[in-house]
Design an enzyme around this catalytic site. Sequence first.
Site, PDB file in Angstrom:
ATOM      1  CE  LYS A   9     -18.675 -62.761  50.564  1.00 24.79           C
ATOM      2  NZ  LYS A   9     -17.984 -62.392  51.837  1.00 24.79           N
ATOM      3  CE1 TYR A  49     -18.402 -57.073  50.675  1.00 14.48           C
ATOM      4  CE2 TYR A  49     -17.140 -57.765  48.754  1.00 14.48           C
ATOM      5  CZ  TYR A  49     -17.993 -58.067  49.805  1.00 14.48           C
ATOM      6  OH  TYR A  49     -18.439 -59.353  49.987  1.00 14.48           O
ATOM      7  CG  ASN A 112     -17.481 -64.699  54.642  1.00 10.30           C
ATOM      8  OD1 ASN A 112     -17.567 -64.479  53.439  1.00 10.30           O
ATOM      9  ND2 ASN A 112     -17.710 -63.781  55.560  1.00 10.30           N
ATOM     10  CG  HIS A 115     -22.808 -59.992  50.045  1.00  5.43           C
ATOM     11  ND1 HIS A 115     -22.286 -59.063  50.912  1.00  5.43           N
ATOM     12  CD2 HIS A 115     -23.908 -59.413  49.485  1.00  5.43           C
ATOM     13  CE1 HIS A 115     -23.028 -57.962  50.854  1.00  5.43           C
ATOM     14  NE2 HIS A 115     -24.015 -58.143  49.998  1.00  5.43           N
ATOM     15  CD  GLU A 126     -25.322 -55.083  49.003  1.00  5.83           C
ATOM     16  OE1 GLU A 126     -26.006 -56.119  49.228  1.00  5.83           O
ATOM     17  OE2 GLU A 126     -24.509 -54.624  49.831  1.00  5.83           O
TER      18      GLU A 126
HETATM   19  P1  DAT Z   1     -20.819 -59.495  56.148  1.00  8.51           P
HETATM   20  O1  DAT Z   1     -20.324 -60.156  54.874  1.00  8.51           O
HETATM   21  O2  DAT Z   1     -21.187 -60.510  57.195  1.00  8.51           O
HETATM   22  O3  DAT Z   1     -21.915 -58.487  55.902  1.00  8.51           O
HETATM   23  P2  DAT Z   1     -18.986 -57.247  56.435  1.00  8.51           P
HETATM   24  O4  DAT Z   1     -19.939 -56.493  55.544  1.00  8.51           O
HETATM   25  O5  DAT Z   1     -18.590 -56.614  57.717  1.00  8.51           O
HETATM   26  O6  DAT Z   1     -19.565 -58.705  56.767  1.00  8.51           O
HETATM   27  O7  DAT Z   1     -17.649 -57.568  55.634  1.00  8.51           O
HETATM   28  C1  DAT Z   1     -17.704 -57.925  54.275  1.00  8.51           C
HETATM   29  C2  DAT Z   1     -16.756 -59.050  54.028  1.00  8.51           C
HETATM   30  O8  DAT Z   1     -15.409 -58.618  54.296  1.00  8.51           O
HETATM   31  C3  DAT Z   1     -16.942 -60.276  54.916  1.00  8.51           C
HETATM   32  O9  DAT Z   1     -17.970 -61.125  54.455  1.00  8.51           O
HETATM   33  C4  DAT Z   1     -15.603 -60.918  54.834  1.00  8.51           C
HETATM   34  C5  DAT Z   1     -14.643 -59.739  54.749  1.00  8.51           C
HETATM   35  N1  DAT Z   1     -14.098 -59.446  56.084  1.00  8.51           N
HETATM   36  C6  DAT Z   1     -14.758 -58.908  57.126  1.00  8.51           C
HETATM   37  N2  DAT Z   1     -13.955 -58.801  58.191  1.00  8.51           N
HETATM   38  C7  DAT Z   1     -12.747 -59.282  57.794  1.00  8.51           C
HETATM   39  C8  DAT Z   1     -11.487 -59.447  58.431  1.00  8.51           C
HETATM   40  N3  DAT Z   1     -11.281 -59.076  59.698  1.00  8.51           N
HETATM   41  N4  DAT Z   1     -10.469 -59.995  57.702  1.00  8.51           N
HETATM   42  C9  DAT Z   1     -10.644 -60.365  56.414  1.00  8.51           C
HETATM   43  N5  DAT Z   1     -11.818 -60.240  55.753  1.00  8.51           N
HETATM   44  C10 DAT Z   1     -12.836 -59.702  56.442  1.00  8.51           C
HETATM   45 MG    MG Z   2     -21.837 -56.707  54.847  1.00 10.41          MG
END
Ligand code: DAT
Ligand code: MG
Length: 132
Positions: A9, A49, A112, A115, A126
């Site tokens: 990212k 997303y 974080n 991805h 994707e």
């Molecule tokens: P992952 O990236 O582990 O697959 P996800 O698909 O549930 O997780 O969410 C996508 C991204 O969205 C994640 O990497 C970071 C962001 N995200 C998830 N939960 C969040 C939150 N509570 N607050 C802010 N950003 C968040």
């Molecule tokens: Mg995800």
Amino acid sequence: MDRTFVMVKPDGFARGLVGRIVARFEEKGFKLVDAKVIQLTRQHAEHHYEHLRQKAFFGELVDFIVSGPVFAMIWEGKDAVKNARALIGATNPSEALSGTIRGDFATDVASNIIHGSDSDESAEREIKLFFR
Ligand code: DAT
Ligand code: MG
């Protein structure tokens, strides 16, 4: 062999973590199939997303992911999706174990650094979205 989609990212890219992240996938035994630096458009980010559109953080997430270049990769290996997610670690870096990429390089769920696809279906979707 299975394939998965992984993306460093904007925060990870700006911090110069691409090389170390690529090395971790290579050390694990993955084979790099394709990779490129790309600046996402808003439309591309919202599509990527789209399953999170209803979340309160969606706007913030899209703003973040278009805030600078990302490094998109296709990795090949056995159980690619599962093994890549194990290398990446938990979504929230404060819950990610040491030794995982998020556990070692990040503190904040909103930035974080990496991805990884969460299923074979999303990997296929994707990979098409980023590499056609
Ligand atoms: P992952 O990236 O582990 O697959 P996800 O698909 O549930 O997780 O969410 C996508 C991204 O969205 C994640 O990497 C970071 C962001 N995200 C998830 N939960 C969040 C939150 N509570 N607050 C802010 N950003 C968040
Ligand atoms: Mg995800």
